[in-house]
Design an enzyme around this catalytic site. Sequence first.
Site, PDB file in Angstrom:
ATOM      1  N   HIS A 310      24.640  70.079  51.014  1.00 49.80           N
ATOM      2  CA  HIS A 310      23.714  68.956  50.938  1.00 49.80           C
ATOM      3  C   HIS A 310      22.278  69.420  51.136  1.00 49.80           C
ATOM      4  O   HIS A 310      22.010  70.272  51.971  1.00 49.80           O
ATOM      5  CB  HIS A 310      24.023  67.929  52.033  1.00 49.80           C
ATOM      6  CG  HIS A 310      25.023  66.903  51.630  1.00 49.80           C
ATOM      7  ND1 HIS A 310      24.673  65.713  51.050  1.00 49.80           N
ATOM      8  CD2 HIS A 310      26.375  66.888  51.728  1.00 49.80           C
ATOM      9  CE1 HIS A 310      25.759  65.010  50.808  1.00 49.80           C
ATOM     10  NE2 HIS A 310      26.805  65.699  51.218  1.00 49.80           N
ATOM     11  N   GLU A 359      16.270  54.499  60.705  1.00 48.53           N
ATOM     12  CA  GLU A 359      16.489  54.368  59.271  1.00 48.53           C
ATOM     13  C   GLU A 359      16.797  52.916  58.906  1.00 48.53           C
ATOM     14  O   GLU A 359      17.849  52.384  59.260  1.00 48.53           O
ATOM     15  CB  GLU A 359      17.645  55.258  58.814  1.00 48.53           C
ATOM     16  CG  GLU A 359      17.446  56.737  59.121  1.00 48.53           C
ATOM     17  CD  GLU A 359      18.627  57.588  58.713  1.00 48.53           C
ATOM     18  OE1 GLU A 359      19.594  57.030  58.133  1.00 48.53           O
ATOM     19  OE2 GLU A 359      18.615  58.803  58.972  1.00 48.53           O
ATOM     20  N   HIS A 389      26.153  56.946  62.024  1.00 46.24           N
ATOM     21  CA  HIS A 389      26.367  56.182  60.797  1.00 46.24           C
ATOM     22  C   HIS A 389      26.857  57.128  59.713  1.00 46.24           C
ATOM     23  O   HIS A 389      26.833  58.337  59.860  1.00 46.24           O
ATOM     24  CB  HIS A 389      25.089  55.448  60.360  1.00 46.24           C
ATOM     25  CG  HIS A 389      23.890  56.330  60.233  1.00 46.24           C
ATOM     26  ND1 HIS A 389      23.152  56.757  61.313  1.00 46.24           N
ATOM     27  CD2 HIS A 389      23.285  56.875  59.147  1.00 46.24           C
ATOM     28  CE1 HIS A 389      22.153  57.513  60.920  1.00 46.24           C
ATOM     29  NE2 HIS A 389      22.207  57.613  59.600  1.00 46.24           N
TER      30      HIS A 389
END
Length: 461
Positions: A310, A359, A389
């Site tokens: 990523h 966020e 999350h």
Amino acid sequence: MYRADGRQRVWLRVGERFYLSGFGNEFSSEDPRCPGPTPHLLSNCTPQTTPVCPYGLYAEQLSGSAFTCPRPTNKRSWLYRILPSVRHKPYTAMHCGNLTEKWDEVEPDPNQLRWMPFTIPKSSEKKVDFVTGLHTLCGAGDTKSRNGIGIHMFTCNTSMVDRCFNNSDGDFLIVPQQGEVLITTEFGKMMVEPNEICVIQQGMRFSVDVFGETRGYVLEVYGAHFELPDLGPIGANGLANPRDFLTPVAWYEDREVATGYTVINKYQGKLFSSQQVFSPFNVVAWHGNYTPYKYNLENFMVINCVAFDHADPSIFTVLTAKSTRPGVAMADFVIFPPRWGVADHTFRPPYYHRNCMSEFMGLIKGHYEAKEEGFQPGGGSLHSMMTPHGPDRDCFEKSSTAPLKPERVAEGTMAFMFESSFSMAVTKWGLETCQRLDKSYYQCWEPLRKHFDPNWRPSKQ
């Protein structure tokens, strides 16, 4: 010019054209109804070059930075007006509605929070314009010390008539989600549609026309202006390019308002109003580098991983408002646009995560890949500092077993994130009054099951 549905678009005769904005470069614009005897006579004059402006106009400077800022960060524009903005009655306090800077009106809540699409009032029941339709969802900091942010929703159904808005506290980054908005500014007009954004910088007066039920998001920053992020090893090109940011063409309105024109000022988190007898949009020409601007999110050049693993979501940053700490933003505006997913040996969706940033996510259209069902256009979610999350169970299971072939990601979707280094507080409206809080949000992670196998060995290929 005509709209696709046949409605005549005469009110955009001038403002439909745009000049390019170069983030630091200077630009000029004149309403063609008053051309100078020589090109750009109006937009090149200042009180330092002539004691009397052409056409009997007033010269007025709008400064968005301290006079002594370094040249690359110095922001100001000259406006050439029929009457100066100083001519108005005294400001008086007015009702703020659900616009607030009270970050301690309810107890802190560190839970993952998600809101269903925010309700737009019906015009048959109540007329609500952009200002009265502003609702503060969360935020942090202080307008007096010029350090903080606010996140607001706007839901409205009628245009502002003989009213304009002026934010003395900071910049507004406006993200329409449903319905296009026609924004009239002192610099000209901008039509902003869903999948576009606009920024109205501190101190600029503007009015909003809508064409039905309209909804969107607002990121407000105090104490900094939005700018393009540094590209570093990416090089000269990529992400949002300066050439794609557009500023309006000068357009003036020489109109007296016998019943009074209302100028609404957001100052130290409160609203105040004053009256004047003429339209504030009486700027015949302007020049400078401090302007409103818009950007089409489809122009974003996506940088993505093409091997394995990523890249951090910072590669999707459109605009940033920097803090005084290098590399740490007061707020970033980040998008997750359609793109190709091609990474090998990688769990491709967003990974499970805890973060020292706050966020807030919103959805303009489509289905967000990590939560395709509960996260809906016109709603939002807030994952606070260090609150875990990540993908829901369905996304995890599907992506863990899917063949890793090249595939389109987020086709027909545009999700975005307001990311901030501030620990944000949610308002009473956000937690209670709006009644859109999804109290079952945590349950999307409840079905996650244990896959641990102490006897696992890599398969032979």
